[in-house]
Write a protein that holds these residues in place. Structure first.
Motif, PDB file in Angstrom:
ATOM      1  N   UNK A  60       0.951  -1.175   0.514  1.00 41.54           N
ATOM      2  CA  UNK A  60      -0.149   0.074  -0.188  1.00 41.54           C
ATOM      3  C   UNK A  60       0.990   1.117   0.378  1.00 41.54           C
ATOM      4  N   UNK A  61       1.205   1.759  -0.933  1.00 39.00           N
ATOM      5  CA  UNK A  61       2.503   2.339  -0.811  1.00 39.00           C
ATOM      6  C   UNK A  61       2.107   4.504  -0.820  1.00 39.00           C
ATOM      7  N   UNK A  62       2.014   5.017  -0.331  1.00 41.40           N
ATOM      8  CA  UNK A  62       1.941   6.264   0.157  1.00 41.40           C
ATOM      9  C   UNK A  62       2.967   7.272  -0.154  1.00 41.40           C
ATOM     10  N   UNK A  63       2.732   8.654   0.718  1.00 43.49           N
ATOM     11  CA  UNK A  63       3.974   9.331   0.338  1.00 43.49           C
ATOM     12  C   UNK A  63       3.979  10.356   1.698  1.00 43.49           C
ATOM     13  N   UNK A 118       4.986  14.409   9.784  1.00 42.57           N
ATOM     14  CA  UNK A 118       3.988  13.468  10.329  1.00 42.57           C
ATOM     15  C   UNK A 118       2.902  13.118   9.304  1.00 42.57           C
ATOM     16  N   UNK A 119       2.283  13.486   8.597  1.00 42.70           N
ATOM     17  CA  UNK A 119       1.162  13.690   7.718  1.00 42.70           C
ATOM     18  C   UNK A 119       2.336  12.348   6.709  1.00 42.70           C
ATOM     19  N   UNK A 137      -2.259  19.620   1.570  1.00 45.27           N
ATOM     20  CA  UNK A 137      -2.358  18.619   2.147  1.00 45.27           C
ATOM     21  C   UNK A 137      -2.963  17.588   2.586  1.00 45.27           C
ATOM     22  N   UNK A 138      -2.940  16.389   3.150  1.00 48.28           N
ATOM     23  CA  UNK A 138      -3.932  16.085   3.528  1.00 48.28           C
ATOM     24  C   UNK A 138      -4.986  16.116   4.824  1.00 48.28           C
ATOM     25  N   UNK A 139      -6.303  16.209   4.304  1.00 50.76           N
ATOM     26  CA  UNK A 139      -7.085  17.136   5.256  1.00 50.76           C
ATOM     27  C   UNK A 139      -7.348  15.691   6.581  1.00 50.76           C
ATOM     28  N   UNK A 140      -8.101  15.696   7.439  1.00 55.65           N
ATOM     29  CA  UNK A 140      -9.530  14.904   8.161  1.00 55.65           C
ATOM     30  C   UNK A 140     -10.219  14.971   7.542  1.00 55.65           C
TER      31      UNK A 140
END
Length: 192
Positions: A130-133, A138-139, A180-183
């Protein structure tokens, strides 16, 4: 960007249908208009057609003779809500695919938003099943994560391969700390 535009479209009805269903003709014409807009999906000038917001007028019928079948055409004027992405806008997208060189996101009706790894300077690719960036803060960006991004570029494609009447976008996380990533609880995106 959401817009409200006034459009005119011609809806064709066979003469037999017009004579048989005179009472329900207006409803049938509107149904045909909605079906035609669904097939048309989007235009370069106005963006994606989201909803007809008001019907201004149904014009006078024009008879058209096309070989054996006779058709009647009705010009319809209506208002429509559209979604047209613009460079520099801040939007939200959902990660659909992760590649070593970047991410493919979906943003509302736009299926093809590419976020290059070069435009995510604080993130690095982490491969595996499961690749990620991942970021030094810590995001983590993985599949199905909502990402706030800046629109770097927009292109309209009339027809290219399997892409037909679509906008494609390039995205960036550079230049703004809120990108960036958000909840999901912070997301105000709704599915178009």
């Amino acid at each position: 960007m959401f817009c409200e535009v006034e459009l005119v479209r011609n809806v064709e009805v066979t003469v037999e249908k017009e004579k048989r269903d005179g009472v329900n003709l207006q409803r049938y014409i509107i149904t045909c208009l909605l079906e035609n807009l669904l097939k048309e999906k989007a235009s370069k000038d106005h963006g994606y057609f989201l909803a007809v917001t008001s019907l201004k007028s149904i014009g006078k019928e024009e008879v058209k003779n096309e070989s054996e079948s006779q058709c009647v055409s009705f010009p319809i004027t209506f208002s429509c809500r559209t979604f047209l992405p613009l460079e520099g806008e801040i939007l939200h997208g959902v990660v659909r695919h992760i590649f070593r060189r970047g991410l493919l996101l979906k943003c509302g009706p736009i299926k093809y938003v590419f976020l290059s790894a070069r435009k995510m300077p604080t993130y690095h690719y982490v491969g595996g099943e499961n690749p990620v960036f991942s970021s030094t803060q810590s995001a983590t960006i993985g599949n199905d994560v909502v990402v706030r991004f800046s629109v770097l570029g927009v292109r309209w494609l009339e027809k290219r391969g399997c892409i037909n009447k679509e906008f494609v976008m390039l995205a960036s996380l550079e230049g703004n700390t809120s990108l960036g990533p958000i909840s999901l609880s912070d997301s105000d995106e709704f599915d178009l």
